[in-house]
Design a protein around this motif. Structure first.
Motif, PDB file in Angstrom:
ATOM      1  N   LYS A 125      -7.903   0.992  -1.549  1.00 44.88           N
ATOM      2  CA  LYS A 125      -8.051   2.384  -1.096  1.00 44.88           C
ATOM      3  C   LYS A 125      -6.743   2.942  -0.534  1.00 44.88           C
ATOM      4  O   LYS A 125      -6.392   4.097  -0.781  1.00 44.88           O
ATOM      5  CB  LYS A 125      -9.144   2.476  -0.019  1.00 44.88           C
ATOM      6  CG  LYS A 125     -10.517   2.032  -0.468  1.00 44.88           C
ATOM      7  CD  LYS A 125     -11.566   2.272   0.601  1.00 44.88           C
ATOM      8  CE  LYS A 125     -11.364   1.431   1.841  1.00 44.88           C
ATOM      9  NZ  LYS A 125     -11.554  -0.012   1.584  1.00 44.88           N
ATOM     10  N   SER A 126      -6.019   2.133   0.237  1.00 48.59           N
ATOM     11  CA  SER A 126      -4.817   2.632   0.904  1.00 48.59           C
ATOM     12  C   SER A 126      -3.731   3.006  -0.097  1.00 48.59           C
ATOM     13  O   SER A 126      -3.029   4.005   0.078  1.00 48.59           O
ATOM     14  CB  SER A 126      -4.292   1.592   1.895  1.00 48.59           C
ATOM     15  OG  SER A 126      -5.226   1.391   2.951  1.00 48.59           O
ATOM     16  N   THR A 180     -11.007   8.093   3.132  1.00 47.68           N
ATOM     17  CA  THR A 180     -11.495   6.818   2.623  1.00 47.68           C
ATOM     18  C   THR A 180     -12.054   5.982   3.777  1.00 47.68           C
ATOM     19  O   THR A 180     -11.695   6.163   4.934  1.00 47.68           O
ATOM     20  CB  THR A 180     -10.389   6.001   1.928  1.00 47.68           C
ATOM     21  OG1 THR A 180      -9.450   5.541   2.896  1.00 47.68           O
ATOM     22  CG2 THR A 180      -9.687   6.827   0.874  1.00 47.68           C
ATOM     23  N   ASP A 213      -4.541   7.275  10.052  1.00 43.81           N
ATOM     24  CA  ASP A 213      -5.095   5.951   9.785  1.00 43.81           C
ATOM     25  C   ASP A 213      -5.773   5.468  11.059  1.00 43.81           C
ATOM     26  O   ASP A 213      -5.135   5.362  12.106  1.00 43.81           O
ATOM     27  CB  ASP A 213      -3.962   5.003   9.381  1.00 43.81           C
ATOM     28  CG  ASP A 213      -4.413   3.557   9.252  1.00 43.81           C
ATOM     29  OD1 ASP A 213      -5.628   3.309   9.287  1.00 43.81           O
ATOM     30  OD2 ASP A 213      -3.545   2.681   9.122  1.00 43.81           O
ATOM     31  N   HIS A 256     -13.220   2.479  10.403  1.00 43.45           N
ATOM     32  CA  HIS A 256     -12.867   1.093  10.699  1.00 43.45           C
ATOM     33  C   HIS A 256     -13.308   0.676  12.095  1.00 43.45           C
ATOM     34  O   HIS A 256     -13.985  -0.333  12.291  1.00 43.45           O
ATOM     35  CB  HIS A 256     -11.364   0.900  10.530  1.00 43.45           C
ATOM     36  CG  HIS A 256     -10.915  -0.525  10.609  1.00 43.45           C
ATOM     37  ND1 HIS A 256     -10.663  -1.162  11.794  1.00 43.45           N
ATOM     38  CD2 HIS A 256     -10.686  -1.445   9.640  1.00 43.45           C
ATOM     39  CE1 HIS A 256     -10.298  -2.406  11.567  1.00 43.45           C
ATOM     40  NE2 HIS A 256     -10.296  -2.612  10.268  1.00 43.45           N
ATOM     41  N   ASP A 268      -7.251   7.517   6.277  1.00 45.71           N
ATOM     42  CA  ASP A 268      -7.527   6.177   5.777  1.00 45.71           C
ATOM     43  C   ASP A 268      -8.322   5.406   6.828  1.00 45.71           C
ATOM     44  O   ASP A 268      -8.059   5.523   8.026  1.00 45.71           O
ATOM     45  CB  ASP A 268      -6.209   5.463   5.486  1.00 45.71           C
ATOM     46  CG  ASP A 268      -6.395   4.250   4.587  1.00 45.71           C
ATOM     47  OD1 ASP A 268      -7.461   4.125   3.962  1.00 45.71           O
ATOM     48  OD2 ASP A 268      -5.456   3.428   4.492  1.00 45.71           O
ATOM     49  N   GLU A 269      -9.315   4.630   6.357  1.00 44.55           N
ATOM     50  CA  GLU A 269     -10.112   3.781   7.257  1.00 44.55           C
ATOM     51  C   GLU A 269     -10.782   4.619   8.350  1.00 44.55           C
ATOM     52  O   GLU A 269     -10.778   4.243   9.526  1.00 44.55           O
ATOM     53  CB  GLU A 269      -9.224   2.704   7.896  1.00 44.55           C
ATOM     54  CG  GLU A 269      -8.478   1.838   6.904  1.00 44.55           C
ATOM     55  CD  GLU A 269      -9.327   0.738   6.290  1.00 44.55           C
ATOM     56  OE1 GLU A 269     -10.555   0.753   6.505  1.00 44.55           O
ATOM     57  OE2 GLU A 269      -8.765  -0.126   5.605  1.00 44.55           O
ATOM     58  N   SER A 284       0.808  -1.220   0.000  1.00 46.17           N
ATOM     59  CA  SER A 284       0.000   0.000   0.000  1.00 46.17           C
ATOM     60  C   SER A 284       0.840   1.268   0.000  1.00 46.17           C
ATOM     61  O   SER A 284       0.302   2.358   0.121  1.00 46.17           O
ATOM     62  CB  SER A 284      -0.929   0.013   1.221  1.00 46.17           C
ATOM     63  OG  SER A 284      -0.179  -0.070   2.418  1.00 46.17           O
ATOM     64  N   ASN A 285       2.168   1.116  -0.148  1.00 46.10           N
ATOM     65  CA  ASN A 285       3.037   2.284  -0.218  1.00 46.10           C
ATOM     66  C   ASN A 285       3.355   2.577  -1.678  1.00 46.10           C
ATOM     67  O   ASN A 285       4.019   1.787  -2.357  1.00 46.10           O
ATOM     68  CB  ASN A 285       4.328   2.048   0.571  1.00 46.10           C
ATOM     69  CG  ASN A 285       5.240   3.264   0.565  1.00 46.10           C
ATOM     70  OD1 ASN A 285       5.968   3.503  -0.394  1.00 46.10           O
ATOM     71  ND2 ASN A 285       5.192   4.047   1.629  1.00 46.10           N
ATOM     72  N   SER A 344      -7.374   2.493  11.511  1.00 47.38           N
ATOM     73  CA  SER A 344      -7.511   1.039  11.677  1.00 47.38           C
ATOM     74  C   SER A 344      -6.739   0.606  12.915  1.00 47.38           C
ATOM     75  O   SER A 344      -5.908   1.339  13.442  1.00 47.38           O
ATOM     76  CB  SER A 344      -6.974   0.311  10.441  1.00 47.38           C
ATOM     77  OG  SER A 344      -5.584   0.546  10.293  1.00 47.38           O
ATOM     78  N   LEU A 373      -4.661   6.317  -1.624  1.00 46.71           N
ATOM     79  CA  LEU A 373      -4.395   7.415  -0.695  1.00 46.71           C
ATOM     80  C   LEU A 373      -2.896   7.696  -0.608  1.00 46.71           C
ATOM     81  O   LEU A 373      -2.471   8.859  -0.533  1.00 46.71           O
ATOM     82  CB  LEU A 373      -4.946   7.063   0.690  1.00 46.71           C
ATOM     83  CG  LEU A 373      -5.304   8.236   1.606  1.00 46.71           C
ATOM     84  CD1 LEU A 373      -6.448   9.042   1.029  1.00 46.71           C
ATOM     85  CD2 LEU A 373      -5.668   7.746   2.989  1.00 46.71           C
ATOM     86  N   SER A 374      -2.074   6.652  -0.622  1.00 48.76           N
ATOM     87  CA  SER A 374      -0.624   6.826  -0.599  1.00 48.76           C
ATOM     88  C   SER A 374      -0.155   7.564  -1.844  1.00 48.76           C
ATOM     89  O   SER A 374       0.751   8.422  -1.775  1.00 48.76           O
ATOM     90  CB  SER A 374       0.056   5.462  -0.509  1.00 48.76           C
ATOM     91  OG  SER A 374       1.462   5.583  -0.512  1.00 48.76           O
TER      92      SER A 374
END
Length: 564
Positions: free
Chosen positions: A47-48, A210, A92, A165, A161-162, A8-9, A94, A51-52
């Protein structure tokens, strides 16, 4: 070909040569859409990484890497004036444990906020005293307020992000706790109120968020009523996830090295992982990106075999946790929706853009929640609302696993999985239907005793499908259209599992009131239907096919093996 499954990077994906499908053309569209944006998609959808990508594009700290990261992408050739112009605050949400009650959730949320703010201050070399000032504040809102005041006139961009969650987990377990935390006076809403003030002052210049569902959007309305939800907009249907062309390009190297061919590969991957539509005017459906990447990464090129299992266990675990949300509201209403969905394969509702839990949680809310989570997807518009369908085979398996759990819970019964696996194995290896028949009869008698299902032919079929879906031996098809004929159930070989026999099963239901004559008539009708199916070219082409007719009154079952 390096597959970025689990990556996700964005910088790592680009600089280390992973496959990347260019989503940067959406950047100008996002900028034109507004300054404070929400884009929601199901779990494990990509999604992650999206966003990255935005973080590296907008972050002033990565200005020197712009050509390296974006030079070969659309936005590298067509940059917007805002590229690498912001200090970026990334958050984030999560990984927040929700099992220990209000105070523990508050502590973890506060720690998350503090960690992200401290990271930002160190990243952009703010004075150490700023870190101390924020650390001394107790609540998430106070920490955020202190941060905004310390920045003064410095504009920043916030990426979250998240965002929902932990809220999803709380809602599934305790709606009162959810309303306490997210509603007026709750610490999450107070946090977003600070963000709203920061946008009004001009400090928080842009925001992109997201998540999976809009369950927090109504709770945050008074605290943060400036966000625009782009999730159901046509322009962003394919922004996250894969298109058919993108999936085909991933599969082409497999087709080049294996005799399976691109068309069959694409057909199977489509059946398993495609089908998501977030706007009815969108030109095509979208594939779950992580599911496709799992398939490609785990495809056995040496033997040219599909992954086993076809569904990544990490993704299965995620969706299993989300199924806890099926208990929100009235469980009987929700169960009726699930029953309708797996019987008729469609449900109709008015899709919610947000949820107002203080006003209750009804059928439309539940169906909308299923759609946001990825368990159903838009198919068409009707006068009564939107019609939704199950998107693919992977999600269909989840439904039948959950449906079995609900049947057992509601009727205080147990259907052992190990006996089912052995029963279907006997069917596969020896065309022996008796062990599976025994399990069906036992379950039917338990259900009949409790008068739980309003038993008829469709419910008997659902029960049989529920039993079959608990194993991984066959690819199960229900009422597949073949030249305007619809066999009840087909059990087809599913790569990479080789089986000696495939099966066609037709069900007929005879009312008890029709007695022996009715039973005989249904039996004759069924035999004629099966013989007709066996003449169809698609059926005749199936290797080692065994055909069966099942006649039942809801308690007793007669099984007839039908020859061609």
């Amino acid at each position: 070909m390096k597959i970025p499954y689990g990556e996700s990077n964005f910088k790592k994906v680009i600089t280390e040569g992973f496959v990347y499908f260019d989503k940067t053309p959406y950047i100008p569209t996002l900028e034109a859409a507004g300054s404070h944006l929400f884009l929601l998609r199901p779990r494990r959808f990509g999604k992650s990484l999206f966003l990255s990508m935005l973080e590296y594009y907008y972050d002033v700290a990565h200005q020197h890497e712009f050509a390296t990261l974006f030079g070969n992408l659309y936005i590298g050739q067509n940059p917007t004036p805002l590229h690498n112009s912001y200090q970026v605050l990334f958050m984030d949400f999560s990984g927040i444990d929700t099992d220990a009650g209000h105070d523990a959730i508050l502590q973890r949320f506060t720690s998350k906020i503090d960690m992200h703010l401290q990271t930002f201050l160190r990243r952009y070399a703010y004075p150490a005293s700023y870190q101390v000032a924020i650390r001394e504040k107790a609540s998430p809102a106070d920490k955020m307020q202190q941060f905004v005041e310390l920045l003064g006139e410095q504009k920043f961009l916030l990426l979250i992000d998240e965002y929902d969650h932990f809220a999803n987990s709380i809602l599934a377990a305790d709606m009162k706790l959810f309303l306490r935390i997210m509603g007026k006076g709750g610490f999450v809403r107070s946090f977003y109120e600070v963000l709203k003030t920061a946008t009004q002052r001009g400090t928080l210049d842009r925001l992109f968020v997201t998540g999976v569902t809009p369950i927090m959007l109504d709770s945050m309305t008074s605290g943060f009523n400036i966000g625009q939800n782009l999730s159901l907009h046509e322009a962003f249907n394919e922004a996250i996830g894969f298109t058919k062309a993108e999936v085909a390009s991933l599969l082409q190297p497999l087709a080049d090295t294996c005799p399976v061919g691109l068309a069959p590969l694409l057909a199977d991957v489509t059946r398993w992982y495609n089908g998501y539509r977030f706007n009815l005017k969108a030109p095509e459906t979208v594939y779950n990106a992580n599911m496709v990447l799992y398939f490609v990464k785990n495809f056995d090129q040496k033997r040219c075999e599909y992954p086993d299992p076809m569904m990544d266990e990490n993704i299965a675990s995620d969706y299993g946790k989300i199924m806890g949300m099926f208990s929100i509201g009235n469980r009987d209403t929700n169960f009726a929706v699930l029953d309708e969905l797996i019987n008729a394969e469609t449900v109709t509702a008015q899709q919610r853009r947000k949820f107002e839990f203080d006003k209750g949680f009804d059928r439309d809310d539940f169906i909308s929640l299923l759609a946001y989570m990825g368990f159903i997807t838009l198919e068409r518009k009707t006068l009564a609302g939107e019609t939704f369908v199950i998107p693919n085979y992977a999600i269909r398996e989840f439904y039948f696993h959950y449906f079995k759990v609900e049947l057992e819970r509601r009727n205080q019964m147990s259907i052992p999985n190990h006996t089912l696996r052995l029963a279907v194995e006997k069917l596969a290896l020896y065309a022996d239907f008796q062990p599976l028949l025994d399990e069906m009869v036992r379950a039917l008698r338990l259900l009949s005793n409790r008068d739980a299902m309003g038993m008829d032919e469709k419910h008997v079929k659902v029960l049989l499908l529920t039993l079959l879906y608990q194993t991984q031996i066959y690819f199960v098809q229900s009422e597949r259209e073949l030249n305007r004929k619809y066999p009840d159930i087909l059990l087809l070989e599913r790569n990479p599992i080789a089986v000696p026999t495939q099966h066609l099963i037709e069900l007929k239901y005879s009312k008890k009131s029709d007695k022996a004559a009715g039973w005989a008539a249904k039996k004759q009708e069924g035999l004629e239907q099966v013989q007709g199916y066996l003449q169809l070219p698609e059926i005749a082409a199936l290797q080692n096919l065994v055909a069966w007719l099942l006649v039942t009154d809801g308690e007793q079952i007669e099984v007839i093996k039908v020859g061609a």
